[in-house]
Enzyme design. Structure first.
Site, PDB file in Angstrom:
ATOM      1  N   HIS A 103     -37.615  11.112 -39.770  1.00 28.04           N
ATOM      2  CA  HIS A 103     -38.570  10.733 -40.815  1.00 28.04           C
ATOM      3  C   HIS A 103     -39.780  11.656 -40.672  1.00 28.04           C
ATOM      4  O   HIS A 103     -40.106  12.093 -39.560  1.00 28.04           O
ATOM      5  CB  HIS A 103     -38.967   9.274 -40.548  1.00 28.04           C
TER       6      HIS A 103
ATOM      7  N   CYS B 141     -38.634  10.122 -47.268  1.00 32.99           N
ATOM      8  CA  CYS B 141     -39.515  10.754 -46.269  1.00 32.99           C
ATOM      9  C   CYS B 141     -38.699  11.513 -45.228  1.00 32.99           C
ATOM     10  O   CYS B 141     -39.029  11.504 -44.034  1.00 32.99           O
ATOM     11  CB  CYS B 141     -40.434   9.754 -45.580  1.00 32.99           C
TER      12      CYS B 141
ATOM     13  N   GLN C 220     -36.043   2.019 -37.461  1.00 32.69           N
ATOM     14  CA  GLN C 220     -34.868   1.538 -38.207  1.00 32.69           C
ATOM     15  C   GLN C 220     -33.875   0.813 -37.310  1.00 32.69           C
ATOM     16  O   GLN C 220     -32.956   0.171 -37.828  1.00 32.69           O
ATOM     17  CB  GLN C 220     -34.152   2.712 -38.900  1.00 32.69           C
TER      18      GLN C 220
ATOM     19  N   ASP D 277     -37.922   6.915 -31.791  1.00 34.46           N
ATOM     20  CA  ASP D 277     -38.455   6.202 -32.952  1.00 34.46           C
ATOM     21  C   ASP D 277     -37.458   5.095 -33.316  1.00 34.46           C
ATOM     22  O   ASP D 277     -36.385   5.359 -33.839  1.00 34.46           O
ATOM     23  CB  ASP D 277     -38.623   7.217 -34.100  1.00 34.46           C
TER      24      ASP D 277
ATOM     25  N   LYS E 210     -40.413  -4.013 -40.523  1.00 30.85           N
ATOM     26  CA  LYS E 210     -38.993  -3.825 -40.856  1.00 30.85           C
ATOM     27  C   LYS E 210     -38.130  -4.868 -40.162  1.00 30.85           C
ATOM     28  O   LYS E 210     -36.922  -4.922 -40.355  1.00 30.85           O
ATOM     29  CB  LYS E 210     -38.543  -2.422 -40.462  1.00 30.85           C
TER      30      LYS E 210
END
Ligand code: 7TS
Length: 406
Positions: free
Chosen positions: A121, A364, A201, A198, A224
């Site tokens: 991202h 993104c 997600q 990261d 999220k």
């Protein structure tokens, strides 16, 4: 087995009509919906014990401080961090990454190398480009193959003693690829590099164990995973958080201040200047409790069922290309696709009129779109409260849009 109808009843927004049609919410990759219990925890805080934390002797301030610190403990426990002060509250994934990038300014030397995956991202690309520019460091990219998987042999070639940091997402937001982060971390450590994963997600779908992963930094956002916006965390190993300088100066992050010299507070406060998002932190804790009460094992099984069903159904649409791994065991419940000759935005606009929310565009992650030479995709991202019936409605809607547009 999950009782989906019972779960859906816990999310007030899901029973809504949008544009006169029952809402089908497939934009969970952008943000998840919130169960009533999370909404209530925010209302409860502001109704009953709103006060600033860590500074008042009065009762409300102590109640708020206790609730906020309780949330930190829940998060520590969820991610299996060794110490609660290794959990730093931030405004979300983007801020967590920027905090680490800022800290590495004092560590990186000219000519040092940072490796980033091709699947990132923008928020895990741009801060590192900015850092490399400032420090004269070099950014190297782990390339991906046509199935949206990282080419690990190329990663091996990039690693050297010059590598100081490796950055990769746990799951790609644009394609749903589940990356081999265990291998990425181990190989980086073999050359003495630190690793930031990261998890924005991944956290809605699985429960990471930061000690088992032996990861140096792990970042995510609450919103999220059923929590509110504006709050997230940076997990960092104590030794790394100790080395990094503070990111923001202000209240709460100091031990002593004189005009001659300021000394910094201990972890985690060193990185938490100013009044934080108190209700957000508390509600993040509630969201984590909520998701654990549903159970990540059951979530994984059910979401995989949705992925398999959705993939089969979407393949029925003529002229469809699905991006990402063919092997669905290497993929989260995200389906990114295009229909031949039609711009994703046009399909998104038409199906919105039918009550369906998906994201269209580059997500993104422009380098991924450039790799496939496409302007963007239609992305349907499922959560544990979605259903096969919703997938049927969605697929019919895409077919209808296709007919109108061709
Ligand atoms: N990293 C990944 C992998 C993401 O998917 C996102 C947000 C971020 C970082 C940034 O998170 P934030 O909470 O700081 O904004 N991804 C998306 C998306 O896919 N659609 O909308 C936001």
């Amino acid at each position: 087995m999950l009782d989906i109808q019972k779960i859906r009843a816990q999310f007030p927004i899901l029973s809504q009509k949008v544009n006169g049609k029952p809402l089908v919410y497939f934009d969970n990759g952008a943000t998840s919906q919130k169960p009533q219990i999370v909404i209530d925890s925010i209302v409860d805080y502001y109704s009953r014990y709103n006060a600033n934390i860590h500074r008042g002797v009065h009762t409300l301030s102590q109640l708020a401080t206790d609730a906020y610190e309780q949330a930190r403990l829940k998060i520590q426990n969820h991610f299996n961090a060794k110490e609660s002060y290794e959990i730093i509250f931030t405004s979300g994934t983007t801020e967590s990454i920027n905090l680490v990038a800022n800290g590495f300014e004092s560590i990186l030397q000219k000519g040092d190398e940072i490796i980033v995956s091709a699947l990132e991202h923008h928020s895990n690309i741009v801060p590192w480009q900015m850092l490399c520019e400032k420090k004269g460091a070099i950014l190297k990219i782990i390339p991906m193959n046509i199935q949206g998987e990282l080419i690990m042999e190329e990663y091996d070639k990039l690693l050297s003693t010059k590598t100081k940091l490796v950055l990769c997402n746990h799951i790609s937001n644009a394609l749903g690829t589940l990356n081999p982060i265990e291998e990425i971390i181990e190989k980086a450590h073999n050359v003495g590099a630190a690793v930031l994963i990261d998890g924005a997600q991944a956290c809605p779908h699985l429960k990471p164990d930061v000690q088992a992963l032996n990861v140096d930094f792990y970042v995510t956002s609450a919103h999220k995973m059923c929590g509110p916006t504006g709050i997230g965390i940076l997990y960092g190993k104590e030794e790394w958080l100790g080395k990094l300088p503070p990111y923001k100066g202000g209240g709460e992050m100091i031990a002593t201040v004189t005009f001659e010299k300021t000394t910094y507070a201990d972890l985690p406060h060193k990185f938490e200047a100013g009044t934080p998002n108190i209700s957000g932190g508390i509600a993040f804790g509630t969201a984590i409790d909520y998701m654990n009460s549903i159970g990540f094992d059951d979530i994984a099984v059910y979401e995989h069922e949705l992925l398999v069903y959705g993939t089969e159904k979407i393949k029925e649409i003529e002229g469809v290309t699905i991006y990402g791994p063919n092997d669905l065991s290497k993929k989260a419940s995200v389906i990114s696709f295009n229909v031949d000759g039609i711009h994703p935005y046009d399909i998104g606009t038409i199906i919105d009129k039918l009550g369906i929310a998906v994201r269209t565009g580059h997500h993104c992650a422009q380098p991924i779109m450039d790799f496939y030479k496409i302007p963007g995709t239609i992305r349907a991202s499922f959560a544990f409260y979605n259903t096969k019936e919703e997938i049927d409605i969605f697929v019919e809607a895409v077919k209808k849009a296709k007919m109108m547009l061709s």
